[in-house]
Design a protein around this motif. Sequence first.
Motif, PDB file in Angstrom:
ATOM      1  N   ILE A  68      92.370  15.485 -27.538  1.00  0.00           N
ATOM      2  CA  ILE A  68      92.538  14.109 -26.968  1.00  0.00           C
ATOM      3  C   ILE A  68      93.453  13.447 -27.737  1.00  0.00           C
ATOM      4  N   LYS A  69      94.248  12.327 -27.119  1.00  0.00           N
ATOM      5  CA  LYS A  69      94.978  11.592 -27.784  1.00  0.00           C
ATOM      6  C   LYS A  69      94.804   9.850 -26.825  1.00  0.00           C
ATOM      7  N   VAL A  70      94.470   9.226 -27.529  1.00  0.00           N
ATOM      8  CA  VAL A  70      94.191   7.871 -27.190  1.00  0.00           C
ATOM      9  C   VAL A  70      95.310   6.925 -27.560  1.00  0.00           C
ATOM     10  N   GLU A  71      95.754   6.217 -26.740  1.00  0.00           N
ATOM     11  CA  GLU A  71      96.830   5.239 -26.927  1.00  0.00           C
ATOM     12  C   GLU A  71      96.374   3.808 -26.365  1.00  0.00           C
ATOM     13  N   LEU A  72      96.409   2.942 -27.393  1.00  0.00           N
ATOM     14  CA  LEU A  72      95.741   1.373 -26.861  1.00  0.00           C
ATOM     15  C   LEU A  72      97.174   0.647 -26.651  1.00  0.00           C
ATOM     16  N   GLY A  73      97.421   0.151 -25.686  1.00  0.00           N
ATOM     17  CA  GLY A  73      98.689  -0.509 -25.232  1.00  0.00           C
ATOM     18  C   GLY A  73      98.172  -1.731 -24.660  1.00  0.00           C
ATOM     19  N   GLU A  74      99.223  -2.705 -24.362  1.00  0.00           N
ATOM     20  CA  GLU A  74      99.118  -3.822 -23.850  1.00  0.00           C
ATOM     21  C   GLU A  74      98.519  -3.881 -22.120  1.00  0.00           C
ATOM     22  N   GLU A  75      98.847  -2.617 -21.696  1.00  0.00           N
ATOM     23  CA  GLU A  75      98.229  -2.396 -20.407  1.00  0.00           C
ATOM     24  C   GLU A  75      96.784  -1.944 -20.201  1.00  0.00           C
ATOM     25  N   GLY A  76      96.502  -1.270 -21.276  1.00  0.00           N
ATOM     26  CA  GLY A  76      95.086  -0.878 -21.214  1.00  0.00           C
ATOM     27  C   GLY A  76      94.880   0.412 -22.295  1.00  0.00           C
ATOM     28  N   ILE A  77      94.121   1.404 -21.800  1.00  0.00           N
ATOM     29  CA  ILE A  77      93.809   2.578 -22.403  1.00  0.00           C
ATOM     30  C   ILE A  77      94.477   3.724 -21.861  1.00  0.00           C
ATOM     31  N   THR A  78      95.260   4.698 -22.371  1.00  0.00           N
ATOM     32  CA  THR A  78      95.819   5.855 -21.777  1.00  0.00           C
ATOM     33  C   THR A  78      95.180   7.007 -22.632  1.00  0.00           C
ATOM     34  N   LEU A  79      94.521   7.909 -21.941  1.00  0.00           N
ATOM     35  CA  LEU A  79      94.082   9.253 -22.635  1.00  0.00           C
ATOM     36  C   LEU A  79      95.122  10.359 -22.091  1.00  0.00           C
ATOM     37  N   ASP A  80      95.484  11.056 -22.936  1.00  0.00           N
ATOM     38  CA  ASP A  80      96.040  12.341 -22.758  1.00  0.00           C
ATOM     39  C   ASP A  80      94.800  13.663 -23.211  1.00  0.00           C
ATOM     40  N   VAL A  81      94.841  14.313 -22.457  1.00  0.00           N
ATOM     41  CA  VAL A  81      93.674  15.490 -22.413  1.00  0.00           C
ATOM     42  C   VAL A  81      94.586  16.832 -22.461  1.00  0.00           C
ATOM     43  N   TYR A  82      94.586  17.586 -23.503  1.00  0.00           N
ATOM     44  CA  TYR A  82      95.208  18.960 -23.431  1.00  0.00           C
ATOM     45  C   TYR A  82      94.154  19.919 -23.522  1.00  0.00           C
ATOM     46  N   CYS A  83      94.197  20.856 -22.589  1.00  0.00           N
ATOM     47  CA  CYS A  83      92.913  21.830 -22.231  1.00  0.00           C
ATOM     48  C   CYS A  83      93.691  22.813 -22.065  1.00  0.00           C
ATOM     49  N   THR A  84      92.411  24.159 -22.186  1.00  0.00           N
ATOM     50  CA  THR A  84      92.813  25.771 -21.452  1.00  0.00           C
ATOM     51  C   THR A  84      91.773  25.651 -20.530  1.00  0.00           C
ATOM     52  N   VAL A  85      92.329  26.223 -19.357  1.00  0.00           N
ATOM     53  CA  VAL A  85      91.231  26.574 -18.169  1.00  0.00           C
ATOM     54  C   VAL A  85      90.954  27.878 -18.101  1.00  0.00           C
ATOM     55  N   LYS A  86      90.019  28.168 -17.607  1.00  0.00           N
ATOM     56  CA  LYS A  86      89.378  29.628 -17.522  1.00  0.00           C
ATOM     57  C   LYS A  86      90.068  30.097 -16.082  1.00  0.00           C
ATOM     58  N   PHE A  87      90.296  31.410 -16.323  1.00  0.00           N
ATOM     59  CA  PHE A  87      91.085  32.014 -15.162  1.00  0.00           C
ATOM     60  C   PHE A  87      90.258  32.092 -13.918  1.00  0.00           C
ATOM     61  N   GLY A  88      90.724  31.809 -12.952  1.00  0.00           N
ATOM     62  CA  GLY A  88      90.137  31.888 -11.569  1.00  0.00           C
ATOM     63  C   GLY A  88      89.573  30.318 -11.294  1.00  0.00           C
ATOM     64  N   ALA A  89      89.753  29.732 -12.014  1.00  0.00           N
ATOM     65  CA  ALA A  89      89.083  28.181 -11.808  1.00  0.00           C
ATOM     66  C   ALA A  89      90.301  27.423 -10.958  1.00  0.00           C
ATOM     67  N   ALA A  90      90.053  26.641  -9.991  1.00  0.00           N
ATOM     68  CA  ALA A  90      91.071  25.782  -9.256  1.00  0.00           C
ATOM     69  C   ALA A  90      91.460  24.813 -10.111  1.00  0.00           C
ATOM     70  N   ILE A  91      92.661  24.754 -10.592  1.00  0.00           N
ATOM     71  CA  ILE A  91      93.043  23.768 -11.597  1.00  0.00           C
ATOM     72  C   ILE A  91      93.062  22.416 -11.027  1.00  0.00           C
ATOM     73  N   PRO A  92      93.498  22.237  -9.888  1.00  0.00           N
ATOM     74  CA  PRO A  92      93.256  20.705  -9.255  1.00  0.00           C
ATOM     75  C   PRO A  92      91.957  20.149  -9.132  1.00  0.00           C
ATOM     76  N   GLU A  93      91.078  20.916  -8.914  1.00  0.00           N
ATOM     77  CA  GLU A  93      89.509  20.477  -8.751  1.00  0.00           C
ATOM     78  C   GLU A  93      89.259  20.315 -10.070  1.00  0.00           C
ATOM     79  N   VAL A  94      89.286  21.370 -11.139  1.00  0.00           N
ATOM     80  CA  VAL A  94      88.980  21.101 -12.424  1.00  0.00           C
ATOM     81  C   VAL A  94      89.529  19.722 -13.247  1.00  0.00           C
ATOM     82  N   ALA A  95      91.021  19.665 -12.867  1.00  0.00           N
ATOM     83  CA  ALA A  95      91.484  18.514 -13.584  1.00  0.00           C
ATOM     84  C   ALA A  95      90.897  17.023 -13.041  1.00  0.00           C
ATOM     85  N   GLN A  96      90.721  17.120 -11.580  1.00  0.00           N
ATOM     86  CA  GLN A  96      89.947  15.975 -10.939  1.00  0.00           C
ATOM     87  C   GLN A  96      88.587  15.810 -11.619  1.00  0.00           C
ATOM     88  N   LYS A  97      87.766  16.891 -11.800  1.00  0.00           N
ATOM     89  CA  LYS A  97      86.522  16.659 -12.445  1.00  0.00           C
ATOM     90  C   LYS A  97      86.557  16.286 -13.864  1.00  0.00           C
TER      91      LYS A  97
END
Length: 137
Positions: A68-97
């Motif tokens: 997790i990388k957190v950036e606090l800027g003038e416009e607000g909080i931005t989070l960057d999440v770097y992850c590994t997904v399990k094979f067979g999982a729907a990436i768009p659905e997992v990312a949305q959740k």
Amino acid sequence: MTAENENHLLQMSSIAHNQLGKVEIAPEVIEVIAGIAASEVDGIAQMRGNFASGVAERLGKKNHGKGIKVELGEEGITLDVYCTVKFGAAIPEVAQKLQDNIRQTLLNMTALEADEVNIHVVGIQFESAKADDDDKE
């Protein structure tokens, strides 16, 4: 504490001014909250860390903020999440959740709204690799 960290804390301090004073939340706390929220999502195999965090975890210290990388800027909080997904999982659905769970957990625990929660899928974990390792032992 560096001037940059003080700046981040001062930006965060605007969340709760009352008669008693102000509440300051460090960016590291936001990283930990987001990391725990990410671990609750089905389909996420692991969070990306660096060599030092991997060694620390082998020694028994759990790093909840890794990936997790957190950036606090003038416009607000931005989070960057770097992850590994399990094979067979729907990436768009997992990312949305993952985005929804991090945003909601952060709001519940800190009353802060994240402006952006960016998901970076950096790998796929195959279950067969674990089974092969077990067979070799």
